[in-house]
Design an enzyme around this catalytic site. Structure first.
Site, PDB file in Angstrom:
ATOM      1  CD1 TRP A   1      -2.279  -1.903   0.121  1.00 22.74           C
ATOM      2  CD2 TRP A   1      -2.802  -1.517   2.246  1.00 22.74           C
ATOM      3  NE1 TRP A   1      -3.263  -2.787   0.462  1.00 22.74           N
ATOM      4  CE2 TRP A   1      -3.610  -2.580   1.759  1.00 22.74           C
ATOM      5  CE3 TRP A   1      -2.968  -1.096   3.579  1.00 22.74           C
ATOM      6  CZ2 TRP A   1      -4.570  -3.215   2.551  1.00 22.74           C
ATOM      7  CZ3 TRP A   1      -3.926  -1.748   4.363  1.00 22.74           C
ATOM      8  CH2 TRP A   1      -4.717  -2.785   3.846  1.00 22.74           C
TER       9      TRP A   1
ATOM     10  CG  ASP B   1       1.792  -6.368  -6.818  1.00 26.63           C
ATOM     11  OD1 ASP B   1       1.812  -7.507  -6.326  1.00 26.63           O
ATOM     12  OD2 ASP B   1       0.820  -5.591  -6.708  1.00 26.63           O
TER      13      ASP B   1
ATOM     14  CD  GLU C   1       0.723 -11.012  -8.469  1.00 24.15           C
ATOM     15  OE1 GLU C   1      -0.146 -11.586  -7.810  1.00 24.15           O
ATOM     16  OE2 GLU C   1       0.666  -9.788  -8.714  1.00 24.15           O
TER      17      GLU C   1
ATOM     18  CG  ASP D   1      -0.336 -13.225  -3.024  1.00 28.84           C
ATOM     19  OD1 ASP D   1      -0.638 -12.498  -2.058  1.00 28.84           O
ATOM     20  OD2 ASP D   1       0.267 -12.801  -4.017  1.00 28.84           O
TER      21      ASP D   1
HETATM   22  C1  NOJ Z   1      -0.258  -9.377  -5.550  1.00 29.60           C
HETATM   23  C2  NOJ Z   1       0.540  -9.526  -4.302  1.00 29.60           C
HETATM   24  O1  NOJ Z   1       1.289 -10.674  -4.361  1.00 29.60           O
HETATM   25  C3  NOJ Z   1      -0.448  -9.464  -3.201  1.00 29.60           C
HETATM   26  O2  NOJ Z   1       0.095  -9.902  -2.003  1.00 29.60           O
HETATM   27  C4  NOJ Z   1      -0.977  -8.055  -3.160  1.00 29.60           C
HETATM   28  O3  NOJ Z   1      -1.890  -7.902  -2.124  1.00 29.60           O
HETATM   29  C5  NOJ Z   1      -1.654  -7.727  -4.478  1.00 29.60           C
HETATM   30  N1  NOJ Z   1      -0.849  -8.079  -5.599  1.00 29.60           N
HETATM   31  C6  NOJ Z   1      -1.973  -6.277  -4.565  1.00 29.60           C
HETATM   32  O4  NOJ Z   1      -0.804  -5.515  -4.601  1.00 29.60           O
END
Ligand code: NOJ
Ligand code: CA
Ligand code: CA
Length: 724
Positions: free
Chosen positions: A105, A240, A268, A339
């Site tokens: 954040w 990300d 990701e 995650d």
């Molecule tokens: C993917 C990240 O790996 C995850 O942990 C995160 O909350 C979301 N993207 C948003 O940034």
């Protein structure tokens, strides 16, 4: 003589550090959630700190100093790269009942979060990691800042100076007449309500304020923020949420970062299934630009080992998945992550730990670079729950386990055996509970054999020389005679047999990065390169910056071409390697909004509209979005002011594309509105010959080095004369 030596020494000191980069495929990544790793400085723990480590949504004290203290521990696992969770300054408030202990954040992309440290602490981490043969890649979050509806409401700072927040930004937001998207510095289109098309990229992901990366300020701000990490010694980035950004913007962003050197940037792209859906097609499109985490196959692996499932089915699924990548060995495999539910929390079996060992060893021997999530080596689990945030308990340090042994042995083997780093992937034998696969790279070979069923005596067809081979993990034996291998496989076992012969002819394993523009440095990894030779890219000779038998650093030459992928070959000792692939860009690319009026397409379309054009950036088909304002659009990195043409096609992701017989023309700039009439003033680039090669390295200017060397030579001569 002494003077000449002194001059050579000084010249070496001022020349660029060309040999300082490592080939990522020969390494192992260790993923750390900084707040949950080790508290090295208790003075930065407040606010929102839970010293009891019971509230998973508060800070638990981990920081950069703590991580630095534990580098010997990480190095003891054979790791080459640490992936740290996002480090940028996060919001100073709770949002949705959580503190931003995870780092996702951000409020200021130019500063480091005070709970974690500062730029000095980051640079120290990098230096100390380097001393131990490791480098640091940083999780970077350019899709969104922080929650738009809570906490600091998308507040954004530029190195401490307030810029805006989501609500102030709304006031200046307008609807883009071409895309129909409401935007200013942020997009203002609500939350993602459907996981495809325009909303996927232009709306808020779980309420997080979504950046408008095409805004020039946002574009520079996010780029400068990442550059600060590269300038402080980061060797790469985990980017990300790439799925939620236009690939065309990411391409331009990455190309600018690569001006800092052959960084390892991996994305990701969150997609949980390897089924050939549109989503998976997009994952491959993204991977053709930059490596991605192998998220789609992870569930299949966990299911097969942690629950039930056929290894034969898994082998087919994985072979199909890897076969579609240009560089399968550069994508990243992982078993656990922040995650997903940790394997040991998910598996419901009495022999879960044995199965975990098998899955871990498999993850480390499949095509791709392994990522170890912190605590995998010490069987770290949460007693409090399963997924996010319970998959992020405080680290337990133990590097004497069997899991640590597996990681260490296979990390060491990866450095020595190029079949692990660059090899192909072929199933030798598979049934429900037994699987044997072979990987080969030149004179290096690998055979991975596993059995999750009853003990078996296995005989395999294997074209290895006669002899006895020893498994790297447990010392089990396999004998080969007349291309038949025999071995005993106990219940829940996995063995790794290997051969490292001498590689006499040049063989390229990988190119890092595999996205390139003229002047950029790329690292060619492989074997049999000898001590010198030539590297030819797209027919042009590349300037060599460093050369050894397993790695070459070169500068990408300028090539006049319309091809997206160029051949890279290494010539040495009278031999020429097989070509490897490099995704080529013209240079000086800017992220451009490319669009045309939908009325130019008369046919009613079934399927998606695609474009292909007369520039390397446009050779690979790109899908277009249709806007609510009557345009087709996409984002493409384009070389400023160059004229070009595109052809239109229709079709679906995995199918054939059919040409519509429509040609459109444009001139590259920030916004390009294509037209059906060719521009008159300039010759368009489609009329250029496609194979004419111009060799003009335009990267680092050698002049300053030459001048400095001459000056030093003069000074050394004067000193020598005076002394004499
Ligand atoms: C993917 C990240 O790996 C995850 O942990 C995160 O909350 C979301 N993207 C948003 O940034
Ligand atoms: Ca701390
Ligand atoms: Ca987005």
């Amino acid at each position: 003589m002494r003077a000449a030596l002194a001059v050579i020494l000084m010249m070496l000191m001022i020349l660029p550090p060309s040999g300082a980069y490592a080939v990522p495929e020969r390494g192992v990544v260790y993923q750390v959630m900084v707040d949950r790793f080790y508290d090295g400085n208790q003075s930065n723990n407040e606010p929102f700190y839970d010293p009891t480590h019971t509230s998973y949504r508060l800070y638990w004290g981990g920081d950069l100093e703590g991580l630095t203290e534990k580098l010997d521990y990480i190095a003891s696992l054979g790791v080459s790269m640490i992936w740290v969770s996002p480090l940028n300054d996060n919001i100073n408030k709770m949002a949705h009942g959580s503190a931003p202990y995870h780092g996702y954040w951000t409020r200021d992309y130019k500063r480091i979060e005070e709970h974690f440290g500062d730029w000095k602490a980051f640079r120290r981490l990098v230096e100390e990691a380097k001393k131990r043969g490791m480098c640091v890649s940083v999780d970077y979050v350019p899709n969104h800042s922080n929650p738009a509806t809570d906490g600091e409401f998308g507040a954004l700072y530029d190195n401490g100076t307030f810029v805006t927040d989501y609500y102030r930004d709304t006031r200046n937001a307008t609807v883009n007449p071409i895309t129909g998207i409401r935007e200013n510095l942020y997009h203002h289109n609500g939350n993602i309500f459907t996981w495809s098309g325009i909303p996927l990229k232009y709306a808020n992901l779980f309420g997080l304020a979504d950046f408008n990366q095409l805004d020039p300020w946002v574009d520079s701000y996010l780029t400068e923020g990442a550059m600060l990490f590269a300038d402080s010694g980061a060797c790469g980035f985990r980017v990300d949420a790439v799925k939620h950004m236009e690939l065309g913007w990411l391409e331009a962003f990455y190309l600018r970062l690569y001006s800092k050197g052959p960084l390892f940037i991996y994305g990701e792209y969150y997609s949980l299934s390897p089924e050939r859906s549109d989503d998976l097609y997009e994952l491959y499109r993204y991977s053709n630009v930059s490596p991605v985490l192998n998220i789609p196959i992870r569930e299949n692996i966990v299911r097969t080992f942690g629950f039930v499932g056929s290894l034969e089915t898994l082998s087919r699924t994985l072979e199909d998945y890897y076969s579609l990548f240009v560089y399968p060995n550069k994508q990243l495999n992982f078993l656990d992550s922040h995650d997903l539910v940790r394997f040991l929390n998910a598996a419901k079996r009495d022999d879960s730990v044995e199965r975990f060992h098998m899955a871990l060893a498999l993850t480390m021997t499949l095509p791709g670079i392994p990522v170890i999530y912190y605590g995998d080596e010490s069987y770290l689990v949460s007693k409090d729950g399963k997924g996010d945030p319970y998959n992020r308990p405080m680290m337990a340090f133990n590097n004497t386990t069997e899991a640590a042994h597996i990681i260490r042995i296979l990390a060491e083997l990866r450095k020595a055996n190029d079949a692990l780093a660059f090899g192909d992937f072929r199933t030798v034998y598979a049934n429900y509970s037994v699987w044997a696969f072979e990987r080969t790279f030149g004179s290096h070979r690998l055979l991975v054999v596993m059995n999750k069923g009853s003990p078996v005596n296995l005989t395999l067809n294997l074209e290895w020389s006669d002899g006895t081979y020893h498994d790297a993990l447990y010392g089990a034996k396999m004998s080969v005679s007349n291309v038949k291998a025999s071995l005993e496989l106990p219940h829940n076992s996995i063995y790794v047999f290997h051969v490292e012969g001498e590689q006499k002819e040049p063989l390229i394993g990988s190119v890092t990065p595999y996205t390139a523009k003229p002047g950029q440095r790329i690292l060619i990894g492989g074997a049999g390169f000898g001590s010198g030779g030539r590297v030819i890219i797209g027919g042009a000779e590349a300037r060599v910056l460093s050369w050894n038998s397993t790695g070459i650093l070169v500068e990408v030459p300028e090539v006049r071409t319309q091809k997206a992928w160029l051949d890279v070959v290494v010539e040495t000792g009278g031999n020429v390697s097989e070509p490897a692939k490099l995704r080529y860009y013209s240079g000086n690319d800017v992220p451009a909004l490319l669009a045309f009026n939908a009325s130019l397409v008369n046919a009613s379309l079934s399927g998606t509209l695609w474009i292909r054009g007369s520039l390397p950036e446009l050779e690979e088909p790109r899908p277009m979005f249709k806007s609510s304002t009557g345009y087709y659009f996409t984002v493409v990195p384009l070389p400023q002011n160059v004229t070009f043409s595109v052809e239109l096609y229709t079709g679906s992701s995995w199918g054939e594309l059919s040409p519509l017989g429509i040609t459109l023309y444009g001139k590259a700039g920030k916004t390009v509105l294509l037209d059906d009439k060719p521009p008159i003033e300039n010759q368009i680039s489609s009329t250029m010959p496609t194979t004419t090669i111009v060799h003009r390295p335009i990267g680092e200017n050698p002049l300053p080095y030459l001048l400095a060397s001459l000056l030093l030579l003069g000074a050394a001569l004067i000193i020598w004369k005076k002394r004499g």
